[in-house]
Design a protein around this motif. Sequence first.
Motif, PDB file in Angstrom:
ATOM      1  N   ARG A   6       0.897  -1.156   0.000  1.00  0.00           N
ATOM      2  CA  ARG A   6       0.000   0.000   0.000  1.00  0.00           C
ATOM      3  C   ARG A   6       0.933   1.202   0.000  1.00  0.00           C
ATOM      4  NH1 ARG A   6      -4.893   1.048  -1.781  1.00  0.00           N
ATOM      5  NH2 ARG A   6      -5.877   2.666  -0.569  1.00  0.00           N
ATOM      6  N   THR A   7       1.004   1.899  -1.131  1.00  0.00           N
ATOM      7  CA  THR A   7       1.959   2.998  -1.260  1.00  0.00           C
ATOM      8  C   THR A   7       1.553   4.176  -0.381  1.00  0.00           C
ATOM      9  OG1 THR A   7       0.829   4.040  -3.118  1.00  0.00           O
ATOM     10  CG2 THR A   7       2.477   2.330  -3.646  1.00  0.00           C
ATOM     11  N   TYR A   8       2.481   5.078  -0.185  1.00  0.00           N
ATOM     12  CA  TYR A   8       2.212   6.250   0.636  1.00  0.00           C
ATOM     13  C   TYR A   8       1.084   7.083   0.041  1.00  0.00           C
ATOM     14  CZ  TYR A   8       2.995  10.238   3.661  1.00  0.00           C
ATOM     15  OH  TYR A   8       2.824  11.246   4.577  1.00  0.00           O
ATOM     16  N   SER A  37      16.134   5.410  -4.257  1.00  0.00           N
ATOM     17  CA  SER A  37      15.400   6.049  -3.173  1.00  0.00           C
ATOM     18  C   SER A  37      14.843   4.949  -2.282  1.00  0.00           C
ATOM     19  CB  SER A  37      14.278   6.940  -3.723  1.00  0.00           C
ATOM     20  OG  SER A  37      13.359   6.167  -4.464  1.00  0.00           O
ATOM     21  N   PHE A  38      14.302   5.338  -1.126  1.00  0.00           N
ATOM     22  CA  PHE A  38      13.741   4.351  -0.208  1.00  0.00           C
ATOM     23  C   PHE A  38      12.491   4.905   0.443  1.00  0.00           C
ATOM     24  CE2 PHE A  38      15.647   7.016   2.944  1.00  0.00           C
ATOM     25  CZ  PHE A  38      14.978   6.767   4.128  1.00  0.00           C
ATOM     26  N   THR A  39      11.704   4.002   0.961  1.00  0.00           N
ATOM     27  CA  THR A  39      10.608   4.366   1.843  1.00  0.00           C
ATOM     28  C   THR A  39      10.539   3.297   2.935  1.00  0.00           C
ATOM     29  OG1 THR A  39       8.251   4.929   2.016  1.00  0.00           O
ATOM     30  CG2 THR A  39       8.842   3.235   0.433  1.00  0.00           C
ATOM     31  N   PRO A  40      10.370   3.712   4.196  1.00  0.00           N
ATOM     32  CA  PRO A  40      10.216   2.730   5.270  1.00  0.00           C
ATOM     33  C   PRO A  40       8.808   2.138   5.208  1.00  0.00           C
ATOM     34  CG  PRO A  40       9.943   4.927   6.135  1.00  0.00           C
ATOM     35  CD  PRO A  40      10.298   5.088   4.691  1.00  0.00           C
ATOM     36  N   GLU A  76      15.400   5.249  -9.058  1.00  0.00           N
ATOM     37  CA  GLU A  76      14.836   6.512  -9.533  1.00  0.00           C
ATOM     38  C   GLU A  76      14.973   6.677 -11.042  1.00  0.00           C
ATOM     39  OE1 GLU A  76      13.037   9.057  -8.075  1.00  0.00           O
ATOM     40  OE2 GLU A  76      12.829   7.641  -6.434  1.00  0.00           O
ATOM     41  N   ASP A  77      16.025   6.103 -11.637  1.00  0.00           N
ATOM     42  CA  ASP A  77      16.208   6.203 -13.085  1.00  0.00           C
ATOM     43  C   ASP A  77      15.008   5.618 -13.827  1.00  0.00           C
ATOM     44  OD1 ASP A  77      19.498   6.571 -13.218  1.00  0.00           O
ATOM     45  OD2 ASP A  77      18.769   5.307 -11.579  1.00  0.00           O
ATOM     46  N   SER A 159       6.206   6.837   4.485  1.00  0.00           N
ATOM     47  CA  SER A 159       6.553   8.197   4.060  1.00  0.00           C
ATOM     48  C   SER A 159       6.770   8.193   2.552  1.00  0.00           C
ATOM     49  CB  SER A 159       7.824   8.682   4.770  1.00  0.00           C
ATOM     50  OG  SER A 159       8.971   8.137   4.185  1.00  0.00           O
ATOM     51  N   PRO A 160       6.805   9.381   1.966  1.00  0.00           N
ATOM     52  CA  PRO A 160       7.164   9.444   0.542  1.00  0.00           C
ATOM     53  C   PRO A 160       8.609   8.968   0.368  1.00  0.00           C
ATOM     54  CG  PRO A 160       6.284  11.546   1.319  1.00  0.00           C
ATOM     55  CD  PRO A 160       6.487  10.689   2.523  1.00  0.00           C
ATOM     56  N   ARG A 161       8.963   8.610  -0.867  1.00  0.00           N
ATOM     57  CA  ARG A 161      10.333   8.162  -1.138  1.00  0.00           C
ATOM     58  C   ARG A 161      11.328   9.277  -0.823  1.00  0.00           C
ATOM     59  NH1 ARG A 161       7.856   7.155  -5.776  1.00  0.00           N
ATOM     60  NH2 ARG A 161       9.230   8.546  -6.940  1.00  0.00           N
ATOM     61  N   LYS A 162      12.500   8.865  -0.302  1.00  0.00           N
ATOM     62  CA  LYS A 162      13.605   9.786  -0.031  1.00  0.00           C
ATOM     63  C   LYS A 162      14.839   9.235  -0.720  1.00  0.00           C
ATOM     64  CE  LYS A 162      12.159  11.354   4.512  1.00  0.00           C
ATOM     65  NZ  LYS A 162      12.668  11.779   5.801  1.00  0.00           N
TER      66      LYS A 162
END
Length: 190
Positions: A6-8, A37-40, A76-77, A159-162
């Motif tokens: 379930r995405t942010y 990038s990552f998301t927890p 991200e690419d 969270s959104p991707r960082k």
Amino acid sequence: MNILVRTYSGQTIVRPDTTWERDSEDLYVPGFVDELSFTPVLAARIIKPGRSVSARFAKRYYDPEGLGAGLLLYPEDLLRSGHEEAFATASCLDHTSFLPMPERNALRLGSFTVSRQTSVRDQFFLDPEMSVEMLEQAIEEVTKMCYIRTGDLICIELSPRKMLAERGDGSLEVKAELNGETVLDFRIIF
């Protein structure tokens, strides 16, 4: 076995089990990827198959004592490539779902910290009560689209991707701690 996400932003995607990295092995990034990038995520194992499960009954479908936290990585690419299948393509890259699953009764949710080379730290708080509510709502939403099976993992992005790493970084150490205990420790090698 699938990894149901379930995405942010509230969408449902499915990652194949080839993306699952449960042993914190180092990630060797393919040559066509320059940035990650990552998301927890909050994660749980599905213990009963089902479809169209109401949040009210969702507690019957996951192991409430086996909640965990992990990281989903995204190239991200591929996301910036501009083609309509970009997000689906980016979600299929092998060994990009770092999801250690805890032993029963071994995990209490709380502070989840992600650090890179010990200089950059991101901290998230996983309130047990709120996390259960989020998980049960996610099961309802996911099962509108997908049939869940015993052994599947369900993840909720927190969270959104960082940005995590880029090719110029060389080898980068990534650690994640839950309540001060290391749950992930791996290197990203470009």
